[in-house]
Design a protein around this motif. Structure first.
Motif, PDB file in Angstrom:
ATOM      1  N   ALA A  12       7.888 -18.321  -2.942  1.00 38.76           N
ATOM      2  CA  ALA A  12       8.092 -17.631  -4.374  1.00 38.76           C
ATOM      3  C   ALA A  12       6.442 -17.063  -4.727  1.00 38.76           C
ATOM      4  CB  ALA A  12       8.331 -18.339  -5.326  1.00 38.76           C
ATOM      5  N   SER A  13       5.550 -17.529  -4.746  1.00 45.02           N
ATOM      6  CA  SER A  13       4.200 -17.235  -5.189  1.00 45.02           C
ATOM      7  C   SER A  13       3.643 -16.134  -4.161  1.00 45.02           C
ATOM      8  CB  SER A  13       3.265 -18.282  -5.376  1.00 45.02           C
ATOM      9  OG  SER A  13       2.807 -18.939  -4.175  1.00 45.02           O
ATOM     10  N   LEU A  14       4.371 -16.016  -3.065  1.00 48.38           N
ATOM     11  CA  LEU A  14       3.625 -14.817  -2.152  1.00 48.38           C
ATOM     12  C   LEU A  14       4.523 -13.476  -2.273  1.00 48.38           C
ATOM     13  CD1 LEU A  14       3.279 -17.483   0.826  1.00 48.38           C
ATOM     14  CD2 LEU A  14       1.390 -16.793  -0.724  1.00 48.38           C
ATOM     15  N   ARG A  15       5.545 -13.550  -3.092  1.00 47.55           N
ATOM     16  CA  ARG A  15       6.443 -12.431  -3.029  1.00 47.55           C
ATOM     17  C   ARG A  15       6.073 -11.804  -4.267  1.00 47.55           C
ATOM     18  NH1 ARG A  15      10.396 -16.159  -1.610  1.00 47.55           N
ATOM     19  NH2 ARG A  15      11.156 -15.939  -4.089  1.00 47.55           N
ATOM     20  N   PRO A  16       6.093 -10.361  -4.266  1.00 50.57           N
ATOM     21  CA  PRO A  16       6.287  -9.578  -3.171  1.00 50.57           C
ATOM     22  C   PRO A  16       5.077  -9.498  -2.528  1.00 50.57           C
ATOM     23  CG  PRO A  16       6.054  -8.006  -5.022  1.00 50.57           C
ATOM     24  CD  PRO A  16       6.213  -9.684  -5.420  1.00 50.57           C
ATOM     25  N   SER A  17       5.268  -8.865  -0.977  1.00 51.03           N
ATOM     26  CA  SER A  17       3.996  -8.987  -0.087  1.00 51.03           C
ATOM     27  C   SER A  17       3.260  -7.703  -0.569  1.00 51.03           C
ATOM     28  CB  SER A  17       4.244  -9.200   1.266  1.00 51.03           C
ATOM     29  OG  SER A  17       3.340  -8.860   1.948  1.00 51.03           O
ATOM     30  N   LYS A  18       1.977  -7.809  -0.961  1.00 54.24           N
ATOM     31  CA  LYS A  18       1.276  -6.397  -0.917  1.00 54.24           C
ATOM     32  C   LYS A  18       0.973  -5.782   0.325  1.00 54.24           C
ATOM     33  CE  LYS A  18      -0.923  -8.024  -5.239  1.00 54.24           C
ATOM     34  NZ  LYS A  18      -2.203  -8.775  -6.098  1.00 54.24           N
ATOM     35  N   PHE A  19       0.720  -7.004   1.118  1.00 51.51           N
ATOM     36  CA  PHE A  19       0.431  -6.406   2.583  1.00 51.51           C
ATOM     37  C   PHE A  19       1.641  -5.420   3.190  1.00 51.51           C
ATOM     38  CE2 PHE A  19       0.590  -6.508   7.365  1.00 51.51           C
ATOM     39  CZ  PHE A  19      -0.614  -6.514   7.634  1.00 51.51           C
ATOM     40  N   LYS A  20       3.134  -6.025   3.201  1.00 55.15           N
ATOM     41  CA  LYS A  20       4.025  -5.290   3.474  1.00 55.15           C
ATOM     42  C   LYS A  20       4.339  -3.736   2.614  1.00 55.15           C
ATOM     43  CE  LYS A  20       7.864  -6.883   4.504  1.00 55.15           C
ATOM     44  NZ  LYS A  20       9.207  -7.566   4.425  1.00 55.15           N
ATOM     45  N   TYR A  21       3.903  -4.103   1.344  1.00 57.57           N
ATOM     46  CA  TYR A  21       3.974  -2.823   0.485  1.00 57.57           C
ATOM     47  C   TYR A  21       2.901  -1.790   0.915  1.00 57.57           C
ATOM     48  CZ  TYR A  21       4.477  -0.459  -4.115  1.00 57.57           C
ATOM     49  OH  TYR A  21       4.868   0.564  -4.899  1.00 57.57           O
ATOM     50  N   ILE A  22       1.980  -1.970   1.086  1.00 57.68           N
ATOM     51  CA  ILE A  22       0.741  -1.144   1.676  1.00 57.68           C
ATOM     52  C   ILE A  22       1.222  -0.697   2.757  1.00 57.68           C
ATOM     53  CG2 ILE A  22      -1.656  -0.664   2.026  1.00 57.68           C
ATOM     54  CD1 ILE A  22      -2.249  -2.111  -0.219  1.00 57.68           C
ATOM     55  N   ARG A  23       1.500  -1.561   3.913  1.00 58.62           N
ATOM     56  CA  ARG A  23       1.947  -1.209   5.149  1.00 58.62           C
ATOM     57  C   ARG A  23       3.188  -0.049   5.236  1.00 58.62           C
ATOM     58  NH1 ARG A  23       3.838  -5.808   8.745  1.00 58.62           N
ATOM     59  NH2 ARG A  23       5.801  -5.292   7.711  1.00 58.62           N
ATOM     60  N   LYS A  24       4.275  -0.290   4.413  1.00 57.41           N
ATOM     61  CA  LYS A  24       5.239   0.725   4.227  1.00 57.41           C
ATOM     62  C   LYS A  24       4.786   1.984   3.575  1.00 57.41           C
ATOM     63  CE  LYS A  24      10.080   1.132   2.483  1.00 57.41           C
ATOM     64  NZ  LYS A  24       9.937   2.695   2.837  1.00 57.41           N
ATOM     65  N   LEU A  25       4.026   2.098   2.704  1.00 55.36           N
ATOM     66  CA  LEU A  25       3.599   3.352   2.048  1.00 55.36           C
ATOM     67  C   LEU A  25       2.536   4.013   2.817  1.00 55.36           C
ATOM     68  CD1 LEU A  25       4.011   4.444  -0.672  1.00 55.36           C
ATOM     69  CD2 LEU A  25       1.931   3.074  -1.688  1.00 55.36           C
ATOM     70  N   LEU A  26       1.799   3.442   3.587  1.00 55.57           N
ATOM     71  CA  LEU A  26       1.025   3.914   4.642  1.00 55.57           C
ATOM     72  C   LEU A  26       1.662   4.526   5.724  1.00 55.57           C
ATOM     73  CD1 LEU A  26      -2.267   4.420   5.368  1.00 55.57           C
ATOM     74  CD2 LEU A  26      -1.835   2.083   6.680  1.00 55.57           C
ATOM     75  N   LYS A  27       2.690   3.878   6.365  1.00 50.69           N
ATOM     76  CA  LYS A  27       3.586   4.316   7.268  1.00 50.69           C
ATOM     77  C   LYS A  27       4.425   5.633   6.724  1.00 50.69           C
ATOM     78  CE  LYS A  27       6.795   3.128  10.845  1.00 50.69           C
ATOM     79  NZ  LYS A  27       7.811   1.772  11.339  1.00 50.69           N
ATOM     80  N   ASP A  28       5.050   5.562   5.584  1.00 52.12           N
ATOM     81  CA  ASP A  28       5.725   6.452   4.900  1.00 52.12           C
ATOM     82  C   ASP A  28       4.896   7.747   4.538  1.00 52.12           C
ATOM     83  OD1 ASP A  28       7.861   4.824   5.312  1.00 52.12           O
ATOM     84  OD2 ASP A  28       8.105   4.337   3.413  1.00 52.12           O
ATOM     85  N   LYS A  29       3.760   7.418   3.721  1.00 57.09           N
ATOM     86  CA  LYS A  29       3.040   8.774   3.278  1.00 57.09           C
ATOM     87  C   LYS A  29       1.797   9.051   3.964  1.00 57.09           C
ATOM     88  CE  LYS A  29       5.826   8.571  -0.371  1.00 57.09           C
ATOM     89  NZ  LYS A  29       6.824   9.681  -0.505  1.00 57.09           N
ATOM     90  N   PHE A  30       1.399   8.491   5.083  1.00 52.04           N
ATOM     91  CA  PHE A  30       0.146   8.571   5.778  1.00 52.04           C
ATOM     92  C   PHE A  30       0.358   8.351   7.155  1.00 52.04           C
ATOM     93  CE2 PHE A  30      -0.766   7.405   1.494  1.00 52.04           C
ATOM     94  CZ  PHE A  30      -1.634   8.584   0.975  1.00 52.04           C
ATOM     95  N   TYR A  31       1.261   8.863   7.600  1.00 53.17           N
ATOM     96  CA  TYR A  31       2.017   8.345   8.894  1.00 53.17           C
ATOM     97  C   TYR A  31       0.818   8.640  10.172  1.00 53.17           C
ATOM     98  CZ  TYR A  31       5.035   7.568  12.849  1.00 53.17           C
ATOM     99  OH  TYR A  31       5.683   7.200  14.218  1.00 53.17           O
ATOM    100  N   GLU A  32       0.070   9.904  10.052  1.00 52.80           N
ATOM    101  CA  GLU A  32      -1.052   9.717  11.126  1.00 52.80           C
ATOM    102  C   GLU A  32      -1.877   8.860  11.183  1.00 52.80           C
ATOM    103  OE1 GLU A  32      -2.521  13.808  11.270  1.00 52.80           O
ATOM    104  OE2 GLU A  32      -0.305  14.832  11.637  1.00 52.80           O
ATOM    105  N   ASP A  33      -2.364   8.597   9.938  1.00 47.86           N
ATOM    106  CA  ASP A  33      -3.384   7.292   9.715  1.00 47.86           C
ATOM    107  C   ASP A  33      -3.029   6.123  10.236  1.00 47.86           C
ATOM    108  OD1 ASP A  33      -5.775   8.962   8.394  1.00 47.86           O
ATOM    109  OD2 ASP A  33      -4.155   9.344   6.943  1.00 47.86           O
ATOM    110  N   TYR A  34      -1.533   5.865   9.759  1.00 46.07           N
ATOM    111  CA  TYR A  34      -1.135   4.612  10.195  1.00 46.07           C
ATOM    112  C   TYR A  34      -0.979   4.560  11.599  1.00 46.07           C
ATOM    113  CZ  TYR A  34       3.033   1.447  11.116  1.00 46.07           C
ATOM    114  OH  TYR A  34       3.503   0.375  11.421  1.00 46.07           O
TER     115      TYR A  34
END
Length: 144
Positions: free
Chosen positions: A68-90
């Protein structure tokens, strides 16, 4: 049952919160963290066992409580945003093997944005939050 919960928690953290895994790098620190978390939910586990719930339900409810204290995952949030919005950098980061490292750096870089919105499961889809974190990622990539 406790050992199974330790393994489930280890797997969860490895996938959702690798930053925590790195923070607790020493094997004893990580093992201690896992043991502490399992110990904390023992009253719940015993109550659920006493109530006669199926083992798979008990495992899931205990895992939900432990994470419960580990959610939501900032790691997964940034990974998804990076993949969706900065695909080449990802992709570049992924190909060079630096993706996890860079995401952890971005988590620190964007911490003020997360804190400002008090990042939680209720607001993780907030469009303004996404934009603030996206801008933080963009700024990080520009200065790198």
């Amino acid at each position: 049952m406790e050992q199974l919960l330790v393994e489930k928690l280890r797997t969860y953290i490895t996938y959702h919160n690798p930053d925590l895994l790195i923070k607790l790098q020493s094997p004893n620190s990580f093992q201690g963290y896992l043991a502490k978390r399992v110990k904390e939910i023992q009253p719940l586990m015993h109550r659920l066992l006493h109530d006669g719930l199926p083992m798979h339900v008990i495992e899931e409810l205990c895992l939900v409580e432990m994470t419960a204290s580990l959610r939501p995952s900032k790691f997964k949030y940034i990974r998804k945003l990076l993949k969706d919005k900065f695909y080449e950098d990802y992709n570049r980061m992924k190909e060079t093997g630096s993706l996890t490292y860079e995401i952890i750096q971005l988590m620190d870089w964007c911490e003020d944005g997360f804190a400002c919105f008090e990042f939680n499961e209720d607001n993780e889809d907030d469009s303004l939050l996404k934009e603030v974190i996206r801008q933080g990622i963009q700024h990080y990539l520009e200065i790198k």
